[in-house]
Design an enzyme around this catalytic site. Structure first.
Site, PDB file in Angstrom:
ATOM      1  N   ARG A 145       0.850  -1.182   0.000  1.00 27.10           N
ATOM      2  CA  ARG A 145       0.000   0.000   0.000  1.00 27.10           C
ATOM      3  C   ARG A 145       0.887   1.233   0.000  1.00 27.10           C
ATOM      4  NH1 ARG A 145      -4.943   1.227   4.092  1.00 27.10           N
ATOM      5  NH2 ARG A 145      -3.398   1.214   5.729  1.00 27.10           N
ATOM      6  N   ASP A 193      -1.478  -2.437  12.588  1.00 26.38           N
ATOM      7  CA  ASP A 193      -0.953  -2.946  11.314  1.00 26.38           C
ATOM      8  C   ASP A 193      -0.728  -4.454  11.449  1.00 26.38           C
ATOM      9  OD1 ASP A 193       0.976  -1.684   8.757  1.00 26.38           O
ATOM     10  OD2 ASP A 193       1.081  -3.799   9.326  1.00 26.38           O
ATOM     11  N   THR A 231      -0.712   7.589  -1.219  1.00 31.27           N
ATOM     12  CA  THR A 231      -1.973   7.519  -1.990  1.00 31.27           C
ATOM     13  C   THR A 231      -2.907   6.431  -1.477  1.00 31.27           C
ATOM     14  OG1 THR A 231      -1.078   5.883  -3.517  1.00 31.27           O
ATOM     15  CG2 THR A 231      -0.708   8.199  -4.070  1.00 31.27           C
ATOM     16  N   ASP A 272       2.857  -5.760  10.508  1.00 37.53           N
ATOM     17  CA  ASP A 272       3.858  -5.419  11.531  1.00 37.53           C
ATOM     18  C   ASP A 272       3.667  -6.259  12.788  1.00 37.53           C
ATOM     19  OD1 ASP A 272       5.202  -3.570  10.019  1.00 37.53           O
ATOM     20  OD2 ASP A 272       4.152  -1.836  10.847  1.00 37.53           O
TER      21      ASP A 272
END
Ligand code: URA
Length: 209
Positions: A104, A200, A108, A203
């Site tokens: 990702r 996340d 953006t 992560d």
């Protein structure tokens, strides 16, 4: 919500709560994701067709059900999607695996492809795309676009958490793709994270950041 199955099984919900806790260790998070992957696999394959075949038990012959020729492709979106893979392969060891490398772009939030490899007979198989987080849906849509270009005709999407915005966007782009998730959370925040979410997923799985 049309075409969304929320897997409300107590084991799934309990394990999801443990995963959301910020103090959960990397090892614990990965283990739980693997276990939930197995439970979600059980649900997403619930309607696979079966046929009766003749077998012999040690006592007598019988007609017994067996999954009838439905072949699967598991398609994790790298990197967090691989967290589901081992649990799913434990249940369906004969499945083929497609790998879809997307990241990702932090500015953006668009999905950028860096790797794609899928079985050649994907058109004849049910493809189960997996990614723990259905957030903006940009990665999910890009992954399904790639799989369809490669010939996939029957696709389902499995995630751990979804945002309502992601569900709506995926449905608008690919209305033929049904979704299985453990929860649809409140919303996306301004950084594209699911709230309340779990942070996340990549992560937390790999102990990065
Ligand atoms: N990806 C994640 O890992 N977490 C989110 O909340 C959204 C996208």
């Amino acid at each position: 919500m049309d075409n969304v199955t929320i897997v409300a099984h107590p084991l799934v919900q309990h394990k999801l709560t443990l995963m959301r806790e910020e103090e959960r260790s990397t090892k614990g998070f990965r283990q739980l994701l693997n276990e939930i992957g197995m439970l979600l696999c059980y649900e997403v394959t619930r309607d696979l067709p079966v046929e009766l075949v003749e077998i012999r038990t040690p006592l007598q012959p019988m007609m017994a059900p067996r999954i009838s020729g439905k072949k699967l492709v598991f398609a994790p979106i790298l990197r967090a999607g691989v967290g589901f893979l081992d649990g799913m392969l434990d249940l369906v060891p004969s499945a083929r695996v497609a790998h879809i490398g997307l990241y990702r772009d932090p500015e953006t939030l668009q999905a950028v492809e860096y790797y794609f490899k899928a079985p050649v007979d994907i058109a004849d198989r049910l493809t189960i795309v997996m990614d723990p987080m259905l957030a903006t849906a940009n990665s999910a849509i890009a992954a399904i676009d790639l799989l369809k270009q490669r010939g996939a005709r029957e696709i389902r999407f499995v995630c751990l958490l979804a945002a309502p915005e992601g569900v709506a966007k995926l449905r608008a782009s690919h209305p033929d793709v049904s979704i299985w998730t453990a929860s649809v959370d409140e919303r996306l925040n301004e950084h594209g994270y699911i709230v309340p979410g779990l942070g996340d997923a990549g992560d937390r799985m790999f102990g990065t950041k």
